[in-house]
Design an enzyme around this catalytic site. Sequence first.
Site, PDB file in Angstrom:
ATOM      1  N   LYS A 110      18.287  -6.421   1.052  1.00  0.00           N
ATOM      2  CA  LYS A 110      19.496  -6.794   1.787  1.00  0.00           C
ATOM      3  C   LYS A 110      20.699  -6.700   0.844  1.00  0.00           C
ATOM      4  CE  LYS A 110      16.967 -10.033   4.748  1.00  0.00           C
ATOM      5  NZ  LYS A 110      17.190  -9.399   6.056  1.00  0.00           N
ATOM      6  N   ARG A 133       8.249  -8.834  12.137  1.00  0.00           N
ATOM      7  CA  ARG A 133       7.386  -8.329  13.212  1.00  0.00           C
ATOM      8  C   ARG A 133       6.010  -7.930  12.683  1.00  0.00           C
ATOM      9  NH1 ARG A 133      11.630  -3.725  14.631  1.00  0.00           N
ATOM     10  NH2 ARG A 133      12.927  -5.487  13.993  1.00  0.00           N
TER      11      ARG A 133
END
Length: 578
Positions: free
Chosen positions: A359, A436
Site C-alpha cells: 500500500k 478474500r
Amino acid sequence: MAAIVVSIASTLVASSSRSSSTSFIFTKLSSSTPFLRLSFPVTPFCTRRGRLMAHTLAQATLGLTQPVAIEAPKICFAAKEIDVTEWKGDILAVGVTEKDMAKDENSKFENSILKKLDSQLGGLLAEASSEEDFTGKSGQSTVLRLPGLGSKRVGLIGLGQSASTPAASRGLGEAVAAAAKSAQASDVAVVLAYSEGLSAELKLNTATAIASGTVLGLYEDNRYKSESKKPALKSLDILGLGTGPELEKKLKYAEYVSSAVIFGRDLVTSPANVLTPAVLAEEASKIASLYSDVLSAKILSAEQCQELKMGSYLGVAAASANPPHFIHLCYKPPGGPAKVKLALVGKGLTFDSGGYNIKTGPGCLIEMMKFDMGGSAAVLGAAKAIGQIKPPGVEVHFIVAACENMISGTGVRPGDILTASNGKTIEVNNTDAEGRLTLADALVYACNQGVEKIIDLATLTGACRVALGPSIAGVFTPSDDLAKEVIAASEVSGEKLWRMPMEESYWESMKSGVADMVNTGDRSGGAITAALFLKQFVDEKVQWMHIDIAGPVWSDKKRAATGFGISTLVEWVLNNSS
C-alpha cells in the site's frame, strides 16, 4: 425499586510471551416497577490480573506497548415517571425534533413539555433557544445554565425530523454523554419533548437505545494514553418512558450488546503490535471459557489448516513472523437441540501491508490497517453477546481466519497460484486483495459445519467505501429472503445497510488463463467482483450474505472504531431463534 448491577466489560486478553519460527510454503494444485435502577460499570480492557474479564497482554510485544489499567466508571440508570420541573440534578437534557421547536405568534413553545419548562423559567428557554439559533436539527445541541429549575442546566438536543428511530434514540444517548463529559456533570436526566404518542413497545425500545447510546458515548479508549480523564457521570434518569419488568429486560439486553460493541471497538483499536493473530485467538478462547455452558472453542494451527488444504488462507499468512490462527467458536443452546444452524464469518487480518503490492500513496491508509480485522471483531463481539443472552433453538458458528499480510521471502508473490480447500485454484494478480483469499477457506469451512445460513463481514474493498461512504455497509447476497432478514435486523439496531447487485456478467473479468480465477478483476465494480469471488466458495444449498464494512468500521470524526455490525448480527441471530 428493582435493582440490578450489570457489568459492561471488555475482555482483551493477550498471550503470554511466546515465540514461533514456523513458516509455510503451500502453493499446490490439487483436486479436491414505578422506579427502576440499573448500574452499568463500563470496564475497558486492562492489564490487572486476577480479575474477571481483565487480562494481560504479551510482555514481549513490539515497542513494549501494553494497555494501562483503567478504573471502570459506573453509571446508574433509573427509569422514572415524574414531572420534569421537579427533577433535581446537574443537567436536564430534552430530546427535541424540529417539529417540537415550533412556536406560536407570541414566540412561545407549542410543545407541552417545552412550554412547561419555559413557563417555569419565565420565558428564558424560548428566548435562549432563539438566540442560539437552535432549531432541533439532528446534531444540534445546546446546554444552558438557567435559574428556576431543580436542575443546574437545561440541555436541548436535536433529533431532526423524527425521534422514533433507533439511530435517533442512540444518538440522543451519545449526545447526553457528550454534554455530561463537557460539563463534568454527575447526575443527568433525559426526556423526550414528545412521548405521549409513542406505543409501549416503542417507549421500551427508545429507553433501551438511549441507555446504550449513553454507555457507548461515555466510553473512551484510553488504554494507550499516559494520562486520561475519568468521566464524572454517575447516574442517568430516563423520564417519561415507563418503568417495570419489561423495561428491565430491555435494559439487560442493552447491557449485553453495549458490552459486546465496546469489546469489538477495543479489538479494532488495538494496534497490530499488540493484537496479533495469536492474541485474537486467545480473545476468542477467553469468550468461550467465560460462557463455557454454551460456547466451545477450537483454534487450528497452521499445520492443522494445511491438513485441511487451506492453501488460499495460508498463502496470505506465509510472509509473517506471527503465525496464523484459525478460530472457530460454536454456540449450542441450553435445554435442547437447535432447529437452525447459522455461521458468522469475519475477516481477521490483524495487519495488512498489502504484501508485494504494498500500500503506497495518498489514501492507501496503511497506517490504519489494524482495522482490517473489523469483521472478526464484529463476529467475536456477537459471540460474546450471544454467550450472555443464550437464545434457544439456534446453533451458531463464529469463524475467523486470523493472520497478517506482510512481505518476506516466504510470502506469496503476484502471479503465484494458490489452491483453496474446495480444490479451486486462484491466480494471485494482486497480493493486496488478500482478505478474500482468507475468507475463501473460511467460507468452505463454514459450509462444512452443516449450516443453513452464512453471513460474512469484511473490510474488503475501498470500492465499497467510495460507493457508499463512511456510514453505510454494502450487502451482497443472491438470497432475497436472507436480505430481508438482515435488513430488518439492521433497522432495529440502527446500523445502515444497502443491498448491492450481484452482477454475474462482471465475473468475466475474474477469469484466469492458467487457474480457475484471479483474485481481482477490473477496477470498476470492484466491490461486486469481490463478492462474486467469495460466492465461488459457498455451497449452493447454503443461504449466504457478504457485508462489506470497509466504510463504517472506523469513524474518522471520532478517530475510533465503531463496533459496526455487532448489534445487527445479534438481532439477526435472535430473530432466527425459536
